[in-house]
Design a protein around this motif. Sequence first.
Motif, mmCIF file in Angstrom:
data_model
loop_
_atom_site.group_PDB
_atom_site.id
_atom_site.type_symbol
_atom_site.label_atom_id
_atom_site.label_comp_id
_atom_site.label_asym_id
_atom_site.label_seq_id
_atom_site.Cartn_x
_atom_site.Cartn_y
_atom_site.Cartn_z
ATOM 1 N N ALA A 1 46.061 -8.772 69.320
ATOM 2 C CA ALA A 1 46.006 -7.586 68.465
ATOM 3 C C ALA A 1 45.651 -7.944 67.022
ATOM 4 C CB ALA A 1 47.351 -6.847 68.508
ATOM 5 N N LEU A 2 45.922 -9.181 66.631
ATOM 6 C CA LEU A 2 45.603 -9.625 65.271
ATOM 7 C C LEU A 2 44.126 -9.989 65.111
ATOM 8 C CD1 LEU A 2 48.604 -12.021 64.535
ATOM 9 C CD2 LEU A 2 48.123 -9.891 63.344
ATOM 10 N N LEU A 3 43.514 -10.424 66.206
ATOM 11 C CA LEU A 3 42.191 -11.054 66.132
ATOM 12 C C LEU A 3 41.137 -10.273 65.356
ATOM 13 C CD1 LEU A 3 41.602 -12.757 69.600
ATOM 14 C CD2 LEU A 3 41.559 -13.808 67.344
ATOM 15 N N PRO A 4 40.851 -9.015 65.726
ATOM 16 C CA PRO A 4 39.744 -8.319 65.040
ATOM 17 C C PRO A 4 39.982 -8.148 63.547
ATOM 18 C CG PRO A 4 40.996 -6.808 66.445
ATOM 19 C CD PRO A 4 41.470 -8.177 66.773
ATOM 20 N N HIS A 5 41.223 -7.986 63.145
ATOM 21 C CA HIS A 5 41.537 -7.742 61.730
ATOM 22 C C HIS A 5 41.490 -9.039 60.920
ATOM 23 C CE1 HIS A 5 42.579 -3.881 63.325
ATOM 24 N NE2 HIS A 5 43.527 -4.410 64.066
ATOM 25 N N VAL A 6 41.838 -10.165 61.566
ATOM 26 C CA VAL A 6 41.709 -11.461 60.895
ATOM 27 C C VAL A 6 40.238 -11.818 60.786
ATOM 28 C CG1 VAL A 6 42.209 -13.936 61.076
ATOM 29 C CG2 VAL A 6 43.992 -12.258 61.626
ATOM 30 N N GLU A 7 39.493 -11.535 61.852
ATOM 31 C CA GLU A 7 38.067 -11.866 61.868
ATOM 32 C C GLU A 7 37.291 -11.045 60.836
ATOM 33 O OE1 GLU A 7 34.820 -12.995 65.252
ATOM 34 O OE2 GLU A 7 36.282 -11.426 65.706
ATOM 35 N N SER A 8 37.660 -9.778 60.667
ATOM 36 C CA SER A 8 36.959 -8.930 59.699
ATOM 37 C C SER A 8 37.355 -9.236 58.264
ATOM 38 C CB SER A 8 37.250 -7.449 60.004
ATOM 39 O OG SER A 8 38.616 -7.148 59.705
ATOM 40 N N GLY A 9 38.469 -9.959 58.087
ATOM 41 C CA GLY A 9 38.943 -10.265 56.739
ATOM 42 C C GLY A 9 39.879 -9.222 56.175
ATOM 43 N N LEU A 10 40.145 -8.151 56.944
ATOM 44 C CA LEU A 10 41.082 -7.135 56.474
ATOM 45 C C LEU A 10 42.466 -7.738 56.293
ATOM 46 C CD1 LEU A 10 41.563 -4.099 55.852
ATOM 47 C CD2 LEU A 10 42.173 -3.823 58.274
ATOM 48 N N LEU A 11 42.863 -8.585 57.253
ATOM 49 C CA LEU A 11 44.132 -9.312 57.153
ATOM 50 C C LEU A 11 43.845 -10.792 56.936
ATOM 51 C CD1 LEU A 11 46.324 -7.831 60.061
ATOM 52 C CD2 LEU A 11 46.507 -7.338 57.613
ATOM 53 N N THR A 12 44.459 -11.348 55.922
ATOM 54 C CA THR A 12 44.439 -12.800 55.756
ATOM 55 C C THR A 12 45.756 -13.308 56.341
ATOM 56 O OG1 THR A 12 43.116 -12.659 53.736
ATOM 57 C CG2 THR A 12 44.313 -14.712 54.131
ATOM 58 N N LEU A 13 45.646 -14.032 57.429
ATOM 59 C CA LEU A 13 46.845 -14.461 58.148
ATOM 60 C C LEU A 13 47.357 -15.792 57.617
ATOM 61 C CD1 LEU A 13 48.826 -14.249 60.601
ATOM 62 C CD2 LEU A 13 47.111 -15.521 61.914
ATOM 63 N N ILE A 14 48.652 -15.820 57.308
ATOM 64 C CA ILE A 14 49.342 -17.085 57.058
ATOM 65 C C ILE A 14 50.471 -17.165 58.085
ATOM 66 C CG2 ILE A 14 50.628 -18.509 55.443
ATOM 67 C CD1 ILE A 14 49.307 -17.106 53.155
ATOM 68 N N GLY A 15 50.311 -18.049 59.041
ATOM 69 C CA GLY A 15 51.332 -18.219 60.072
ATOM 70 C C GLY A 15 52.201 -19.420 59.768
ATOM 71 N N ALA A 16 53.418 -19.389 60.250
ATOM 72 C CA ALA A 16 54.334 -20.521 60.105
ATOM 73 C C ALA A 16 54.959 -20.796 61.464
ATOM 74 C CB ALA A 16 55.413 -20.228 59.069
ATOM 75 N N THR A 17 55.015 -22.060 61.831
ATOM 76 C CA THR A 17 55.568 -22.404 63.137
ATOM 77 C C THR A 17 56.144 -23.810 63.134
ATOM 78 O OG1 THR A 17 55.069 -22.655 65.493
ATOM 79 C CG2 THR A 17 53.290 -23.164 63.958
ATOM 80 N N THR A 18 57.182 -23.983 63.931
ATOM 81 C CA THR A 18 57.737 -25.320 64.146
ATOM 82 C C THR A 18 57.178 -25.937 65.421
ATOM 83 O OG1 THR A 18 59.615 -24.345 65.319
ATOM 84 C CG2 THR A 18 59.909 -24.784 62.966
ATOM 85 N N GLU A 19 56.404 -25.158 66.184
ATOM 86 C CA GLU A 19 55.855 -25.629 67.455
ATOM 87 C C GLU A 19 54.373 -25.954 67.309
ATOM 88 O OE1 GLU A 19 57.795 -26.112 70.034
ATOM 89 O OE2 GLU A 19 59.559 -25.257 69.065
ATOM 90 N N ASN A 20 53.890 -26.846 68.142
ATOM 91 C CA ASN A 20 52.494 -27.282 68.076
ATOM 92 C C ASN A 20 51.557 -26.109 68.350
ATOM 93 O OD1 ASN A 20 49.981 -28.486 68.449
ATOM 94 N ND2 ASN A 20 50.875 -30.333 69.316
ATOM 95 N N PRO A 21 50.728 -25.709 67.381
ATOM 96 C CA PRO A 21 49.820 -24.572 67.590
ATOM 97 C C PRO A 21 48.840 -24.794 68.735
ATOM 98 C CG PRO A 21 49.931 -25.164 65.266
ATOM 99 C CD PRO A 21 50.616 -26.260 66.024
ATOM 100 N N SER A 22 48.565 -26.044 69.068
ATOM 101 C CA SER A 22 47.649 -26.329 70.166
ATOM 102 C C SER A 22 48.144 -25.722 71.475
ATOM 103 C CB SER A 22 47.488 -27.843 70.355
ATOM 104 O OG SER A 22 47.012 -28.436 69.177
#
Length: 414
Positions: free
Chosen positions: A102-123
Amino acid sequence: MRPRSLEEVVGQEHLTGPGKPLRRMLEAGRLSSFILWGPPGTGKTTLARLMAQGTGRGIVALSAVSAGVKDIKEAVAKAQEEDGLVLFLDEIHRFNKSQQDALLPHVESGLLTLIGATTENPSFEVNPALRSRARVYVLKPLDEAALLRLLRRALEHPEGLRVQGVQEKALELIARAAMGDARRALSALELTASLGEGQIDLEAAQEALGAGTLAMDKGGEYFYDLISALHKSVRGSHVDAALYYLARMLQGGADPLYLARRLVRMAVEDIGLADPNALRLATAAKEAYEFLGSPEGELALAELTLYLALAPKSNSAYVAWKAAQEAASAHPDAPIPMVLRNAPTGLMKDLGYGRGYAYYHDDPEGSFAQPYLPEALRGLELYQAAGEGWEEKVKERLERLRSRFRGQPPRRTP
């Protein structure tokens, strides 16, 4: 005590120092999507907020633990009103695939600049499509020097902790026991001041820290880093490192039977036929632990770890078995030589099943002359004896046997 600028951030100089990625982004005033990956208490939330504030962008902060698609839609609506904003998503690995999509199109268009934080390997935890649209920056555990600076700042800050006296050794103990976690260090400092009635002394710090907790996330990446270190230390014959990692995992709460199973695997994979007794001792150590339990049974696992680390090493059985599996997959229906086939009926005997079979004990020479492998695999040699331990003794016999199967005279040892 949360920093108000990059200059106040303790640690992570590889990201915040002059010419480094986050510093360059902030100085340029252009924020692109990224994910901060690191252990707890290393500054992920702080850096996310500083980056958003430093570029003058509006920010919506969500935790993936409690947020859902509805919250994303609300953030998108707000971003449309404000012509874009920063979405800080803590614990991003908790979002499932549909939520991340659900985040993808808005991050791709630049409407949302995503800053994620995680303790788990994003891979493993973040969708490849989303990961490709956001750089991953790795945060490191804070070293003791950085934690000491943090603790002293908390004591010197005008709005910081009020204490009557401070022992340097107490601060050093807290910094060491925090294991790279700023939040843990500050919590321990506050509890120490409370227990010491305004004094930061060694006795109060020891009481505040208690038995402590070891840095091991059961089932997480760090857990598998530890078991990998144990396995590779045994394989590399480094006795001291192997014992250290075993003790660290046991004290961190790892299941001793899980460790026993892994040690059995090491006996099979890495010691193998160089010392056939290793597998017997490994299964015996597992049974000893099941019989004794903790803590007495842990000594059996330690003894086994020592034995495996000191044993000669060979992965010849492991390599041969993988090669055998590949051969079986490549030739799943290769006809078995007639001479080796079973002939329980008269018809099968008439068809030649088992005809001419040379029984080794009656005709050793004839047994070497007959085919054993299917025609398509004739000459295949899967097992190669290593040069350590027991295999060193059988290596010459193996070569003599293969020479006879090839129809060559056996090699003589000079």
